[in-house]
Design a protein around this motif. Structure first.
Motif, PDB file in Angstrom:
ATOM      1  N   PHE A  27       0.761  -1.245  -0.012  1.00  0.00           N
ATOM      2  CA  PHE A  27       0.110   0.135   0.044  1.00  0.00           C
ATOM      3  C   PHE A  27       0.895   1.388  -0.042  1.00  0.00           C
ATOM      4  N   GLY A  28       2.141   1.082   0.534  1.00  0.00           N
ATOM      5  CA  GLY A  28       2.936   2.114   0.340  1.00  0.00           C
ATOM      6  C   GLY A  28       3.345   2.755  -1.061  1.00  0.00           C
ATOM      7  N   PHE A  29       3.611   1.672  -2.066  1.00  0.00           N
ATOM      8  CA  PHE A  29       3.577   2.112  -3.338  1.00  0.00           C
ATOM      9  C   PHE A  29       2.366   2.701  -4.137  1.00  0.00           C
ATOM     10  N   VAL A  30       1.132   2.367  -3.552  1.00  0.00           N
ATOM     11  CA  VAL A  30       0.153   2.831  -4.398  1.00  0.00           C
ATOM     12  C   VAL A  30      -0.716   3.826  -3.343  1.00  0.00           C
ATOM     13  N   MET A  31      -0.032   4.271  -2.496  1.00  0.00           N
ATOM     14  CA  MET A  31      -0.775   5.313  -1.568  1.00  0.00           C
ATOM     15  C   MET A  31      -1.088   6.557  -2.258  1.00  0.00           C
ATOM     16  N   ASN A  32      -0.507   6.981  -3.365  1.00  0.00           N
ATOM     17  CA  ASN A  32      -1.033   8.146  -4.160  1.00  0.00           C
ATOM     18  C   ASN A  32      -2.226   7.798  -4.923  1.00  0.00           C
ATOM     19  N   LYS A  33      -2.481   6.497  -4.808  1.00  0.00           N
ATOM     20  CA  LYS A  33      -4.008   6.066  -5.622  1.00  0.00           C
ATOM     21  C   LYS A  33      -4.871   5.849  -4.780  1.00  0.00           C
ATOM     22  N   ILE A  34      -4.903   6.017  -3.356  1.00  0.00           N
ATOM     23  CA  ILE A  34      -5.520   6.069  -2.249  1.00  0.00           C
ATOM     24  C   ILE A  34      -6.209   7.483  -1.790  1.00  0.00           C
ATOM     25  N   SER A  35      -7.547   7.621  -1.800  1.00  0.00           N
ATOM     26  CA  SER A  35      -7.798   8.936  -1.477  1.00  0.00           C
ATOM     27  C   SER A  35      -8.238   8.934  -0.147  1.00  0.00           C
ATOM     28  N   GLY A  36      -8.326  10.278   0.518  1.00  0.00           N
ATOM     29  CA  GLY A  36      -8.598  10.389   1.824  1.00  0.00           C
ATOM     30  C   GLY A  36      -7.687  11.242   2.635  1.00  0.00           C
ATOM     31  N   THR A  65      -1.741  11.216   6.699  1.00  0.00           N
ATOM     32  CA  THR A  65      -0.585  11.996   7.846  1.00  0.00           C
ATOM     33  C   THR A  65       0.647  11.568   7.348  1.00  0.00           C
ATOM     34  N   ASN A  66       1.231  10.210   7.055  1.00  0.00           N
ATOM     35  CA  ASN A  66       2.254   9.735   6.903  1.00  0.00           C
ATOM     36  C   ASN A  66       2.203   8.493   6.011  1.00  0.00           C
ATOM     37  N   SER A  67       3.159   8.348   4.903  1.00  0.00           N
ATOM     38  CA  SER A  67       2.835   7.188   3.883  1.00  0.00           C
ATOM     39  C   SER A  67       2.885   5.835   4.898  1.00  0.00           C
ATOM     40  N   VAL A  68       3.983   5.810   5.514  1.00  0.00           N
ATOM     41  CA  VAL A  68       4.155   4.280   6.316  1.00  0.00           C
ATOM     42  C   VAL A  68       3.064   4.190   7.285  1.00  0.00           C
ATOM     43  N   LEU A  69       2.920   5.051   8.002  1.00  0.00           N
ATOM     44  CA  LEU A  69       1.449   4.922   9.069  1.00  0.00           C
ATOM     45  C   LEU A  69       0.434   4.895   8.372  1.00  0.00           C
ATOM     46  N   ASP A  70       0.287   5.736   7.373  1.00  0.00           N
ATOM     47  CA  ASP A  70      -1.202   5.204   6.648  1.00  0.00           C
ATOM     48  C   ASP A  70      -1.374   4.066   6.082  1.00  0.00           C
ATOM     49  N   SER A  71      -0.257   3.367   5.781  1.00  0.00           N
ATOM     50  CA  SER A  71      -0.243   2.163   4.993  1.00  0.00           C
ATOM     51  C   SER A  71      -0.579   0.895   6.106  1.00  0.00           C
ATOM     52  N   VAL A  72       0.177   1.110   7.354  1.00  0.00           N
ATOM     53  CA  VAL A  72       0.074   0.181   8.235  1.00  0.00           C
ATOM     54  C   VAL A  72      -1.313   0.230   8.863  1.00  0.00           C
ATOM     55  N   TYR A  73      -1.953   1.622   8.989  1.00  0.00           N
ATOM     56  CA  TYR A  73      -3.377   1.894   9.600  1.00  0.00           C
ATOM     57  C   TYR A  73      -4.255   1.496   8.616  1.00  0.00           C
ATOM     58  N   PHE A  74      -4.090   1.434   7.103  1.00  0.00           N
ATOM     59  CA  PHE A  74      -4.870   1.037   6.379  1.00  0.00           C
ATOM     60  C   PHE A  74      -5.121  -0.458   6.275  1.00  0.00           C
ATOM     61  N   CYS A  75      -3.935  -1.083   6.494  1.00  0.00           N
ATOM     62  CA  CYS A  75      -3.789  -2.619   6.804  1.00  0.00           C
ATOM     63  C   CYS A  75      -4.847  -3.111   7.909  1.00  0.00           C
ATOM     64  N   ILE A  76      -4.689  -2.437   9.085  1.00  0.00           N
ATOM     65  CA  ILE A  76      -5.370  -2.776  10.300  1.00  0.00           C
ATOM     66  C   ILE A  76      -6.823  -2.548   9.964  1.00  0.00           C
ATOM     67  N   VAL A  77      -7.463  -1.374   9.561  1.00  0.00           N
ATOM     68  CA  VAL A  77      -8.683  -1.076   9.266  1.00  0.00           C
ATOM     69  C   VAL A  77      -9.191  -2.040   8.325  1.00  0.00           C
ATOM     70  N   THR A  78      -8.415  -2.597   7.242  1.00  0.00           N
ATOM     71  CA  THR A  78      -9.001  -3.560   6.455  1.00  0.00           C
ATOM     72  C   THR A  78      -9.147  -4.897   7.055  1.00  0.00           C
ATOM     73  N   MET A  79      -8.083  -5.402   7.783  1.00  0.00           N
ATOM     74  CA  MET A  79      -7.910  -6.753   8.126  1.00  0.00           C
ATOM     75  C   MET A  79      -9.079  -7.090   9.124  1.00  0.00           C
TER      76      MET A  79
END
Length: 355
Positions: free
Chosen positions: A91-100, A103-117
């Protein structure tokens, strides 16, 4: 067979002869006495030596606390770390394709994983093209499988580790010994799991509400509303974690909160099933024995029911075992009873291993 083995056999025959003097007393004594050949700890290698090879000595176990961690819990940690690392990279590689709100690319990627799982799905971060949507679909199924198969076991393991402390806390006025604690755990294990998980869940709800009020600047009602919609994985998305500190907190809090609620519901269902099972056991133990029951319990069809047959019949009525289980065990017993004497001795075990 060695001379020692012959001595053991002759001793066994003499013992059998002495019991045959009084058949009733001997049968009764043989029925309830403890077999000397049953526990492995009481087996002396020198009595029967067929291989003439020394038994390997047990290897000393290191005293490190790392060896006290249950293997399933270690697997949970490894799987979770792998999931989050792989998810954060993808998700870090495609974070620019995620809208919303980001805050931080790494933090947002891990956060998105948690919210998804956890299937919370606030909607504060949303995939907006075909590739990221397919990636999210793959990770949501992987995350649900991870929670169902591994993380829930880790939570169950942690709850079981706290059972002794809970039992002591609930019986402060009584001095419980090790045997009393084990008995209490065995009789009320599921109930204590419910109490423990409910306490943890209430604590997490309070902590989450306080955090949302102090850090995310939500009102008490909105904070409690966000907490409830999160732990139930409802996730409307009108209230969520939007700050950097909030998402760091959410990575740990969302995972533990949703798993605690899921485990609590599982324990409640297990407690209900256990209650029905206890009611069935009580009915089986209190109902009167009839001639039909006597005929059904007579496994060897000799017209009488001994203690073993009675216990097996009652266990089948309680739903603890079934006919297939009994047949499999009887088959194994016949294979181990090499001399067809109706009992299993150390000699039988030795001959069965050599066969």
């Amino acid at each position: 067979m060695t001379s020692d083995g012959e001595t053991s056999l002759s001793t066994s025959l003499l013992s059998h002869t002495s019991h045959s003097i009084n058949p009733k007393a001997g049968a009764k004594k043989r029925r309830f006495r403890r077999s000397k050949s049953a526990p492995l700890a009481e087996f002396v290698p020198g009595e029967i030596d067929c291989t003439h090879e020394p038994l390997p000595l047990p290897r000393p176990r290191p005293d490190s606390n790392l060896y006290n961690i249950h293997p399933s819990f270690v697997r949970v940690i490894i799987y979770l770390i792998l999931y989050l690392v792989i998810g954060a990279i993808c998700f870090g590689f495609v974070m620019n394709k995620i809208s919303g709100v980001k805050t931080n690319s790494v933090l947002d990627s891990v956060y998105f994983c948690i919210v998804t799982m956890t299937t919370v799905g606030y909607g504060d971060l949303v995939p907006n093209n075909a590739a990221t949507k397919l990636l999210a679909c793959g990770f949501v199924f992987t995350g649900m499988a991870l929670i169902a198969l591994t993380i829930s076991k880790g939570a169950d393991y942690l709850v079981e580790k706290q059972e002794i402390l809970l039992i002591k806390a609930m019986h402060l006025r009584r001095k419980l010994g090790p045997s009393d604690i084990l008995k209490e755990m065995e009789n009320n294990r599921v109930r204590y799991k419910c109490f423990m998980m409910l306490s943890i869940l209430v604590f997490l709800i309070i902590v989450g509400t306080i955090f949302l009020v102090t850090v995310e600047k939500l009102s008490i009602v909105d904070a409690f509303y966000c907490v409830c919609s999160t732990v139930t994985t409802l996730g409307y998305g009108d209230k969520s974690f939007s700050t950097k500190a909030g998402r760091i907190f959410a990575i740990f809090w969302i995972l533990t909160g949703t798993i605690c609620l899921a485990q609590l519901l599982c324990y409640v269902a297990e407690l209900t099933t256990e209650g029905r099972q206890k009611a069935l056991v009580k009915w089986v133990l209190t109902k009167r024995m009839t001639n039909v029951d006597l005929e059904a319990a007579d496994i060897d069809e000799d017209g009488t029911v001994d203690a073993a047959e009675f216990v097996i019949y009652k266990l089948k009525e309680m739903g603890k075992i079934n006919e297939e289980d009994v047949n499999l065990l009887l088959k194994e017993f016949e294979e181990l009873d090499v001399d067809q004497s109706g009992t299993i001795s150390t000699c039988d075990l030795t001959l069965a291993q050599l066969a």
